[in-house]
Design a protein around this motif. Structure first.
Motif, mmCIF file in Angstrom:
data_model
loop_
_atom_site.group_PDB
_atom_site.id
_atom_site.type_symbol
_atom_site.label_atom_id
_atom_site.label_comp_id
_atom_site.label_asym_id
_atom_site.label_seq_id
_atom_site.Cartn_x
_atom_site.Cartn_y
_atom_site.Cartn_z
ATOM 1 N N ALA A 40 44.662 65.274 14.596
ATOM 2 C CA ALA A 40 44.793 66.680 14.978
ATOM 3 C C ALA A 40 43.480 67.248 15.509
ATOM 4 C CB ALA A 40 45.274 67.499 13.779
ATOM 5 N N LEU A 43 42.804 68.159 19.287
ATOM 6 C CA LEU A 43 43.568 69.310 19.767
ATOM 7 C C LEU A 43 42.909 70.608 19.298
ATOM 8 C CD1 LEU A 43 46.063 70.147 21.358
ATOM 9 C CD2 LEU A 43 47.358 70.165 19.236
ATOM 10 N N ALA A 276 47.832 69.542 29.783
ATOM 11 C CA ALA A 276 48.615 68.857 28.756
ATOM 12 C C ALA A 276 49.801 69.696 28.291
ATOM 13 C CB ALA A 276 47.723 68.516 27.566
ATOM 14 N N PRO A 279 53.773 68.406 29.127
ATOM 15 C CA PRO A 279 54.279 67.303 28.294
ATOM 16 C C PRO A 279 54.263 67.641 26.799
ATOM 17 C CG PRO A 279 52.204 66.720 29.358
ATOM 18 C CD PRO A 279 52.676 67.983 29.994
ATOM 19 N N LEU A 280 53.262 68.392 26.360
ATOM 20 C CA LEU A 280 53.246 68.761 24.941
ATOM 21 C C LEU A 280 54.454 69.627 24.597
ATOM 22 C CD1 LEU A 280 49.549 69.491 23.910
ATOM 23 C CD2 LEU A 280 51.040 67.621 23.180
ATOM 24 N N TYR A 283 57.352 67.509 24.321
ATOM 25 C CA TYR A 283 57.272 66.758 23.064
ATOM 26 C C TYR A 283 57.694 67.607 21.872
ATOM 27 C CZ TYR A 283 55.078 64.630 18.993
ATOM 28 O OH TYR A 283 54.838 64.125 17.748
ATOM 29 N N PHE A 284 57.142 68.804 21.776
ATOM 30 C CA PHE A 284 57.442 69.623 20.601
ATOM 31 C C PHE A 284 58.894 70.086 20.603
ATOM 32 C CE2 PHE A 284 52.745 70.251 20.435
ATOM 33 C CZ PHE A 284 52.576 69.646 19.207
ATOM 34 N N ARG A 288 62.722 64.529 17.842
ATOM 35 C CA ARG A 288 63.195 63.173 17.589
ATOM 36 C C ARG A 288 63.639 62.447 18.852
ATOM 37 N NH1 ARG A 288 64.240 61.626 12.363
ATOM 38 N NH2 ARG A 288 63.598 63.205 10.877
ATOM 39 N N PHE A 290 62.145 62.410 21.600
ATOM 40 C CA PHE A 290 60.950 61.799 22.169
ATOM 41 C C PHE A 290 60.714 60.434 21.539
ATOM 42 C CE2 PHE A 290 56.392 61.152 22.592
ATOM 43 C CZ PHE A 290 56.188 61.495 23.909
ATOM 44 N N VAL A 291 60.871 60.391 20.203
ATOM 45 C CA VAL A 291 60.694 59.119 19.499
ATOM 46 C C VAL A 291 61.715 58.107 20.003
ATOM 47 C CG1 VAL A 291 60.638 58.020 17.250
ATOM 48 C CG2 VAL A 291 59.875 60.377 17.499
ATOM 49 N N ILE A 294 60.639 56.681 23.283
ATOM 50 C CA ILE A 294 59.618 55.640 23.171
ATOM 51 C C ILE A 294 60.249 54.323 22.789
ATOM 52 C CG2 ILE A 294 57.661 54.840 21.832
ATOM 53 C CD1 ILE A 294 56.976 57.808 21.439
#
Lengths: 301, 281, 359
Positions: A40, A43, A276, A279-280, A283-284, A288, A290-291, A294
């Protein structure tokens, strides 16, 4: 004796096991919290640096909360930071990135879905061979194909144009996306496909009426994968986009690398956060998904 | 359509390899074939040799750290911790960010005058020193830190998904058998995670071979040429340095480890099938 | 002989109370089957006995020892799982010995126990194989072997045969029964939703529903004298036939009365006193419905005949309900559209319509 036994029974274990905080448990949390801090920290540093003025930054306490909050660096980063050539901030890069990302994502996903569908349901001759080549394509270093692509783009007059960079992203997104769709479609029951054919549906009817409605989850994954991937791209933007279509990442690097005048660390960090941010946010919001993206993107064969 | 796409890859690779045997400088020329001369030159170019050395060091270190840390984190996250979602969000967000961003942030964190080093010194740790990027001998370790920071979350997520996929009864059986938790992870769960481990490894290996943005953002290849990488070597030679044939020779070399990786994969597949065949008969 | 005693056991997952105030006492050497539909709490009970989940109330005693707070490995139990739960990357031998090695049992002793278990289960030729190279039946034998080598006196089985095909299931069922006979001083607790397994294997069956033990009795009584409506309806296939009505007393004779039937109840053994007019349900098993051309009491219109080889099931429309009959396999009913049937009093089951308890 009997009295003792009775007493034992009276005080004997009953109900929930008493909870003891074990050393192992504390260790687990310590490790996780330590790791979380490590992850963290950057950031946090980015955010606090972007909110300080240069004078405070020069004190060299990057972890300290700003003594005086300032939003000047953010405004400067957005609209007036210099890249060496111009002083328009990162704003043009932002819009360029949108102009590049949106069509690239749509185009690449449509083509990949059709490819994956053809590969998994219509077992034409050589399908396995193509599939093998696709896996290969997913792992080939970009550097090997980048130069021929430059030459090709020059020949057809698309080098350093918006359509050019969109085509490049579509091409490089193809192997992984096709794999994604192909694997997903292969997991669907083949009976479904057979039933549709018995019902008289053809290639396209099956694709639009049967397969695509079921491909919504994987398409969400594909969108997440592509939006973050293309937005974060640096290399292709640098090589193929040309000066007028420079994406945000390239713009960011130019701003930070500019050596004229004093280095405005706070402006740099603001620009970095802005780059950023998309994409952040993806992501937020996607969490799940996003996971899953991947994991799905990482699968082979 | 697929044929065109795939064809493009094959033709592109062939074209690149062919170019590496010519003496093209600014533009591709196929009139003079020079054989392996470019490869000779490549392997006597200091910049390339350092690049190769760097990618090995960076690759081995960052993948090892990444896998180790990723597995530990996954195992600990699997221990029914509170706030699991929060932890996962924090561990994984770097992966959502561009490598350029990663590079720039860590460049700032590792700034010798204003970064972590000075903050710690201002807090009273006068002898604290952490500025790997300024020294050619340590700069590569700075790159490793940034790389591990960006990529470990993914490994954790993949391995955690793998752990969650293990049959609940296996854990119960291990508890009835009285096997200590850490042994269950190392001797029972880890061997069952081979698929997830392979996936995570391949993902990391591919990103190591491709590493370019991170270097540009973090060190620009410096100090000097201390953190040059093959991917950057290729791009520099086809853009700024106008020596296409040398760049293509380097690109061809980069293809080798990937081919090796796929070869190993095919071999494992083939062996697994052979074993399955034997078991079936 | 290891007795298992559960005292006022409560288990809850968060706010959901799965078991509460549950008592059961299992004798040493007994084979007890916990039978019930999915979600009835039978697996939860088994896992609580094993120590694999935390209880919220009550006590668990095994072999005279209060094990409520003990770790599973210290409870003197072995367990066999539905999915086998073999350690996939170890050989059969490794699977059998791993727990013993962890407990630092001497090598010679490990070898002795493994050989004994392997011989008992006929897996001695498989010792060097991996689980992936075994068939389903072999895997389950190895899983049973892993429980056996622990040399304990209470064995827990969590639906061990549910993942096997029908033929193998029958084969292993017989072997499990044989195993229990050979290990005559070990207690076995076995969870299943399959009533045939329960009826064939058990010394006593505990039928569970909604977290409550409905009846804990010998298989014979579970089948022939079900304690309540749930047990009567759950055990048996095709299901017991039920009719709604009330008990009435007429001139000293009690009878079951509804709109369609007046069924005399002589021969029925009442469990207690029943007031006249009590609303009741009458149940009769398909094999107990009698075809009686001369003295039959009710008309039955044949709707469907299902020949099943060893038996024939006939579905009829009678007394306002669909009634099933189980007949001999070679019975010929061709052309017969209407039968005369009767319900023999000694074969009936009567339940209180409100509480469901046997009358």
């Amino acid at each position: 004796m009997t009295a003792v036994v009775a007493q034992d029974e009276f005080f004997a274990a009953a109900g929930p096991r008493p909870r003891r905080v074990s050393a192992a448990r504390i260790g687990v949390y310590c490790f996780l919290i330590g790791a979380a801090l490590f992850f963290a920290l950057p950031l946090y540093v980015m955010v606090v640096t972007s909110l300080k003025d240069l004078g405070e930054i020069r004190l060299g306490n990057i972890f300290n909360w700003p003594a005086e909050l300032t939003f000047e660096p953010w405004i400067a980063a957005w609209s007036s930071a210099c890249t060496g050539r111009t002083c328009e901030g990162i704003r043009p890069g932002f819009f360029n990135s949108i102009k590049i990302t949106v069509p690239s994502v749509i185009l690449s996903i449509i083509i990949a879905a059709i490819n994956g569908y053809a590969l998994s349901f219509w077992r034409f001759r050589g399908a396995n061979f193509f599939f093998g080549l696709l896996i290969f394509g997913a792992f080939v270093p970009y550097q090997v194909v980048i130069y021929p692509l430059i030459i090709f783009m020059r020949e057809v007059g698309l080098f350093a144009t918006l359509p050019g960079i969109i085509i490049v992203h579509t091409i490089f997104g193809m192997p992984i996306l096709t794999l994604l769709y192909r694997n997903y479609f292969s997991s669907l029951p083949e009976e479904l496909f057979k039933a549709a054919r018995v019902d008289g549906a053809g290639f396209w009817a099956i694709f639009f009426r049967v397969v695509m409605p079921m491909a919504v989850p994987i398409s969400i994954v594909a969108v997440i994968l592509q939006v973050t991937g293309i937005w974060n791209d640096f290399l292709f933007g640098l090589v193929f986009a040309g000066r007028d279509n420079m994406p945000m990442t390239v713009q960011l690097n130019n701003i930070v690398a500019t050596t004229t005048g004093t280095r405005a660390y706070n402006v740099n960090m603001s620009a970095t956060i802005l780059t950023a941010a998309v994409p952040l946010a993806v992501y937020f919001i996607s969490g799940r998904w996003f996971v899953r993206g991947i994991a799905a993107g990482a699968v082979k064969g | 359509m697929i044929a065109v796409g795939v064809g493009l890859y094959v033709v592109g690779i062939g074209y690149s390899v062919a170019l590496s045997f010519t003496n093209s400088k600014l533009l591709p020329k196929f009139d003079t074939f020079v054989g392996l001369a470019n490869y000779d030159r490549l392997w006597s170019t200091g910049r390339w040799l350092i690049s190769v050395e760097n990618i090995w060091l960076f690759g081995l270190l960052s993948i090892a750290l990444n896998m180790l840390l990723g597995f530990l984190l996954a195992a600990f996250m699997d221990r029914r911790v509170r706030y699991e979602d929060t932890f996962r969000t924090i561990l994984l967000y770097p992966y959502a960010m561009s490598l350029i961003v990663t590079g720039l942030v860590w460049q700032w964190m590792m700034d010798p005058g204003l970064g972590i080093q000075s903050a710690m010194q201002n807090w009273g740790f006068a002898g604290f020193s952490f500025a790997p990027l300024t020294n050619p001998d340590t700069a590569i370790f700075g790159v490793v830190i940034a790389g591990v920071w960006q990529g470990t979350g993914v490994t954790m997520a993949i391995l955690l998904a793998g752990l969650r996929g293990i049959d609940e009864d296996i854990w119960k059986a291990a508890r009835v058998d009285g096997i200590p938790t850490w042994r269950t992870y190392v001797f029972i769960a880890l061997p069952m995670l081979r698929g997830a481990l392979a996936t995570a490894f391949v993902l990391q290996a591919v990103s190591v071979v491709r590493v370019y943005d991170l270097i540009v953002g973090l060190t620009g290849g410096g100090p000097g040429i201390a953190t040059e990488m093959p991917a950057k070597f290729v791009i520099d030679h086809i853009t700024n340095r106008v020596n296409v044939s040398l760049g293509m020779a380097a690109a061809t070399m980069m293809l080798l480890p990937i081919i090796l990786l796929i070869g190993i994969n095919l071999f494992i597949d083939w062996r697994r099938k052979a074993v399955a065949m034997r078991a079936a008969t | 002989m290891a007795q298992v005693k559960i005292n006022k056991l409560g288990v809850s997952f968060g706010a959901l109370q799965v078991l509460s105030d549950l008592d059961i006492e299992i004798e040493g050497g007994e084979f007890v089957v916990l039978l019930g539909p999915s979600g009835c709490g039978k697996s939860t009970l088994l896992n609580a006995i094993a120590g694999l989940l935390d209880v919220s109330d009550g006590q668990i005693w095994i072999d005279g020892r209060n094990v409520t707070w003990e770790e599973p490995k210290d409870r003197g139990i072995g367990m066999v799982f539905q999915s086998y739960a073999l350690y996939p990357r170890m050989t059969v031998e490794g699977n059998l010995s791993f727990g013993l090695k962890m407990a630092r049992v001497p090598k010679a002793e490990i070898a002795r126990r493994i050989n004994a278990a392997a011989e008992l289960l006929h897996i001695d030729k498989l010792m060097k194989r991996r689980p992936s190279e075994l068939s389903g039946g072999q895997r389950q034998r190895v899983a049973i072997g892993r429980a056996l080598v622990r040399d304990v006196r209470v064995y827990l089985f969590d639906e061990p045969l549910s993942n096997l095909d029908a033929a193998l299931r029958t084969e292993l069922r017989v072997e499990l029964k044989r195993l229990h006979q050979e290990l005559s001083n070990s207690t076995m607790i076995y969870v299943t939703h399959d009533q045939v397994e329960a009826l064939t294997l058990a010394d006593r069956i505990a039928v569970m529903h909604g977290g409550i033990i409905q009846q804990f009795d010998k298989p014979r009584n579970i089948y022939h004298r079900p304690g309540n409506l749930f047990v009567a309806g759950f055990v048996g296939s095709p299901k017991m036939n039920f009719l709604d009505g009330r008990i009435e007393e007429r001139s000293g004779e009690r009878a079951f009365v509804s709109d369609e039937v007046t069924q005399p109840l002589n021969g029925y053994a009442f469990a207690g006193n029943v007031r006249s007019g009590t609303p009741a349900k009458l149940g009769i098993r398909p094999e107990h419905v009698r075809i009686d051309p001369d003295q039959g009491m009710y008309d039955a219109d044949v709707e469907l005949v299902e020949p099943m080889g060893a038996e024939t099931v006939v579905w009829c429309n009678a007394v306002g309900h669909t009634i099933s009959l189980r007949l001999e396999g070679d019975v010929a009913l061709e052309g017969q559209k209407r039968l005369r049937i009767s319900f023999p009093g000694e074969r009936l089951n009567l339940f209180d319509a409100a509480s469901g308890v046997r009358l």
